[in-house]
Design a protein around this motif. Structure first.
Motif, PDB file in Angstrom:
ATOM      1  N   GLY A  88      36.142  19.237  -5.020  1.00 47.75           N
ATOM      2  CA  GLY A  88      35.698  20.563  -4.592  1.00 47.75           C
ATOM      3  C   GLY A  88      34.430  21.028  -5.286  1.00 47.75           C
ATOM      4  N   ALA A  89      33.721  20.090  -5.927  1.00 44.53           N
ATOM      5  CA  ALA A  89      32.527  20.447  -6.696  1.00 44.53           C
ATOM      6  C   ALA A  89      31.317  20.651  -5.792  1.00 44.53           C
ATOM      7  N   THR A  90      30.359  21.379  -6.317  1.00 45.49           N
ATOM      8  CA  THR A  90      29.026  21.461  -5.730  1.00 45.49           C
ATOM      9  C   THR A  90      28.155  20.431  -6.431  1.00 45.49           C
ATOM     10  N   ILE A  91      27.384  19.667  -5.660  1.00 45.81           N
ATOM     11  CA  ILE A  91      26.527  18.631  -6.247  1.00 45.81           C
ATOM     12  C   ILE A  91      25.074  19.012  -6.042  1.00 45.81           C
ATOM     13  N   ILE A  92      24.314  18.989  -7.126  1.00 44.60           N
ATOM     14  CA  ILE A  92      22.874  19.253  -7.089  1.00 44.60           C
ATOM     15  C   ILE A  92      22.163  17.923  -7.318  1.00 44.60           C
ATOM     16  N   VAL A  93      21.328  17.526  -6.354  1.00 44.91           N
ATOM     17  CA  VAL A  93      20.687  16.216  -6.402  1.00 44.91           C
ATOM     18  C   VAL A  93      19.164  16.368  -6.338  1.00 44.91           C
ATOM     19  N   PRO A  94      18.463  16.243  -7.452  1.00 49.65           N
ATOM     20  CA  PRO A  94      17.000  16.275  -7.407  1.00 49.65           C
ATOM     21  C   PRO A  94      16.443  14.944  -6.912  1.00 49.65           C
ATOM     22  N   ASP A  95      15.570  14.997  -5.931  1.00 43.58           N
ATOM     23  CA  ASP A  95      14.886  13.810  -5.419  1.00 43.58           C
ATOM     24  C   ASP A  95      13.630  13.605  -6.266  1.00 43.58           C
ATOM     25  N   VAL A 122       0.842  -1.201   0.000  1.00 42.29           N
ATOM     26  CA  VAL A 122       0.000   0.000   0.000  1.00 42.29           C
ATOM     27  C   VAL A 122       0.873   1.245   0.000  1.00 42.29           C
ATOM     28  N   TYR A 123       1.931   1.230   0.820  1.00 39.57           N
ATOM     29  CA  TYR A 123       2.822   2.398   0.882  1.00 39.57           C
ATOM     30  C   TYR A 123       3.553   2.588  -0.442  1.00 39.57           C
ATOM     31  N   LEU A 124       4.001   1.464  -1.026  1.00 42.02           N
ATOM     32  CA  LEU A 124       4.754   1.557  -2.277  1.00 42.02           C
ATOM     33  C   LEU A 124       3.920   2.173  -3.386  1.00 42.02           C
ATOM     34  N   PHE A 125       2.643   1.809  -3.449  1.00 38.57           N
ATOM     35  CA  PHE A 125       1.806   2.269  -4.546  1.00 38.57           C
ATOM     36  C   PHE A 125       1.092   3.582  -4.255  1.00 38.57           C
ATOM     37  N   THR A 126       1.024   3.980  -2.994  1.00 36.75           N
ATOM     38  CA  THR A 126       0.312   5.225  -2.677  1.00 36.75           C
ATOM     39  C   THR A 126       1.165   6.208  -1.897  1.00 36.75           C
ATOM     40  N   GLY A 127       2.240   5.735  -1.284  1.00 40.81           N
ATOM     41  CA  GLY A 127       3.071   6.612  -0.474  1.00 40.81           C
ATOM     42  C   GLY A 127       3.961   7.492  -1.327  1.00 40.81           C
ATOM     43  N   ASN A 128       4.315   8.635  -0.806  1.00 41.38           N
ATOM     44  CA  ASN A 128       5.183   9.566  -1.517  1.00 41.38           C
ATOM     45  C   ASN A 128       6.576   9.456  -0.903  1.00 41.38           C
ATOM     46  N   ILE A 129       7.379   8.533  -1.433  1.00 50.47           N
ATOM     47  CA  ILE A 129       8.677   8.234  -0.847  1.00 50.47           C
ATOM     48  C   ILE A 129       9.617   9.422  -1.042  1.00 50.47           C
ATOM     49  N   GLN A 130      10.260   9.826   0.029  1.00 45.64           N
ATOM     50  CA  GLN A 130      11.185  10.961  -0.005  1.00 45.64           C
ATOM     51  C   GLN A 130      12.557  10.521   0.489  1.00 45.64           C
ATOM     52  N   SER A 131      13.603  11.051  -0.116  1.00 42.32           N
ATOM     53  CA  SER A 131      14.961  10.773   0.342  1.00 42.32           C
ATOM     54  C   SER A 131      15.305  11.662   1.527  1.00 42.32           C
ATOM     55  N   ARG A 132      16.157  11.147   2.395  1.00 45.08           N
ATOM     56  CA  ARG A 132      16.606  11.911   3.553  1.00 45.08           C
ATOM     57  C   ARG A 132      18.124  11.792   3.681  1.00 45.08           C
ATOM     58  N   PRO A 133      18.838  12.915   3.608  1.00 47.89           N
ATOM     59  CA  PRO A 133      20.292  12.848   3.763  1.00 47.89           C
ATOM     60  C   PRO A 133      20.671  12.486   5.191  1.00 47.89           C
ATOM     61  N   PRO A 134      21.787  11.790   5.396  1.00 46.31           N
ATOM     62  CA  PRO A 134      22.225  11.481   6.758  1.00 46.31           C
ATOM     63  C   PRO A 134      22.583  12.765   7.503  1.00 46.31           C
ATOM     64  N   LYS A 135      22.285  12.813   8.792  1.00 40.09           N
ATOM     65  CA  LYS A 135      22.546  14.009   9.585  1.00 40.09           C
ATOM     66  C   LYS A 135      24.026  14.369   9.599  1.00 40.09           C
TER      67      LYS A 135
END
Length: 297
Positions: A98-105, A23-36
């Motif tokens: 030394g790069a800046t990384i842009i990561v779209p979730d 149910v979560y897989l098909f209806t949930g809005n999975i979001q990424s979370r960076p490590p603290k």
């Protein structure tokens, strides 16, 4: 409580948990979370974009920033969020370049499909390429994200937008139909990926009817406007089989694709060094080469 009753209760619990997961897989809005821990050593910012999150990560100190900007599309068969290995890989890329990384979730299937993904990443690409000088901009992706990155560069060419200075793909998924007959030969050595499982994910990502469209399967897309394409692939990866097909297609239109193939390397082995230390001997040389390519125009 008898043993049979106990086993019955455990079985019912497993069924309930499985149903909840589906149910979560098909209806949930999975979001990424960076490590603290990431924000303790790097400058990490997060903002909402097209109802999803975009992460920007850069060295904490201004003097350690090279001016390079990497837009990175993560893998996960279009169903998985950013993994722990991705965040570890980003740490190394920033430390070594030394790069800046842009990561779209970006949105994940099966709740979303490719049109939703490009509804986010294409306008983001337009914005980034307006702000970042071409010589400093790199587009990267692994696995499914490698497929998105290639399709994004193809779409950018169609719109006459700036191409990235370098397009670097790690074990890219180029054709979700999985129809290359050589896949069956490599499958016996690939302990990570399964053709049937990937095909199901590809159907969901495409919406079930657009599997041959190049935004879904970029092996079929226009290649004439691509510049400085670099692919890292391993021979124990079923997705390796389509890399040669793509290279041959590109050569016919005068586009050179540099393929760096590592014998006996598995799928996304450059990232899985953080999980499987036994893979390290296969990682160091291609990783060091990648870093040199990223540091030099």
């Amino acid at each position: 409580m008898g043993f049979v009753n106990l086993m019955l209760i455990i079985l019912i619990l497993l069924i309930v948990l499985t149903m909840l997961a589906l149910v979560y897989l098909f209806t949930g809005n999975i979001q990424s979370r960076p490590p603290k821990s990431l924000s303790r050593n790097y400058n990490l910012k997060e903002y909402e974009y097209q109802h999803r999150q975009v992460f920007t990560i850069k060295p904490d100190e201004e003097e350690n920033r090279s001016g390079k900007v990497i837009m990175y599309l993560h893998g996960g068969s279009y169903v998985g969020e950013l993994y722990r290995e991705h965040w570890s890989f980003f740490r190394d890329l920033i430390k070594d370049t030394g790069a800046t990384i842009i990561v779209p979730d970006y949105p994940l299937t099966p709740q979303y499909k490719y049109t939703d993904v490009f509804g986010m990443v294409l306008p983001l690409y337009r914005e980034v390429t307006k702000k970042v000088k071409k010589e400093n901009f790199i587009l990267m992706g692994d696995s499914a994200g490698g497929g998105i990155a290639l399709a994004l560069a193809q779409e950018a060419g169609r719109e006459n937008l700036n191409q990235p200075n370098k397009l670097i793909l790690i074990s890219p998924w180029l054709d979700v139909t999985m129809k290359n007959p050589k896949i069956e030969i490599v499958q016996k050595n690939d302990k990570m990926l399964n053709k049937k499982v990937l095909t199901i994910a590809g159907v969901a990502y495409s919406g079930g009817k657009d599997m041959d469209k190049y935004l879904v399967s970029p092996i079929n897309g226009p290649l004439d406007k691509l510049e400085d394409v670099i692919i890292y692939t391993g021979t124990y990866d079923i997705l390796n089989t389509d890399v040669e097909v793509l290279k041959e297609r590109a050569e016919k239109v005068g586009t050179k694709i540099n393929v760096y193939e590592t014998e006996k390397a598995t799928h996304i082995w450059l990232l899985y060094k953080y999980k499987d230390k036994g893979n390290d001997p296969l990682v160091q040389e291609p990783y060091n080469q990648m870093i040199e390519l990223l540091k030099n125009n």
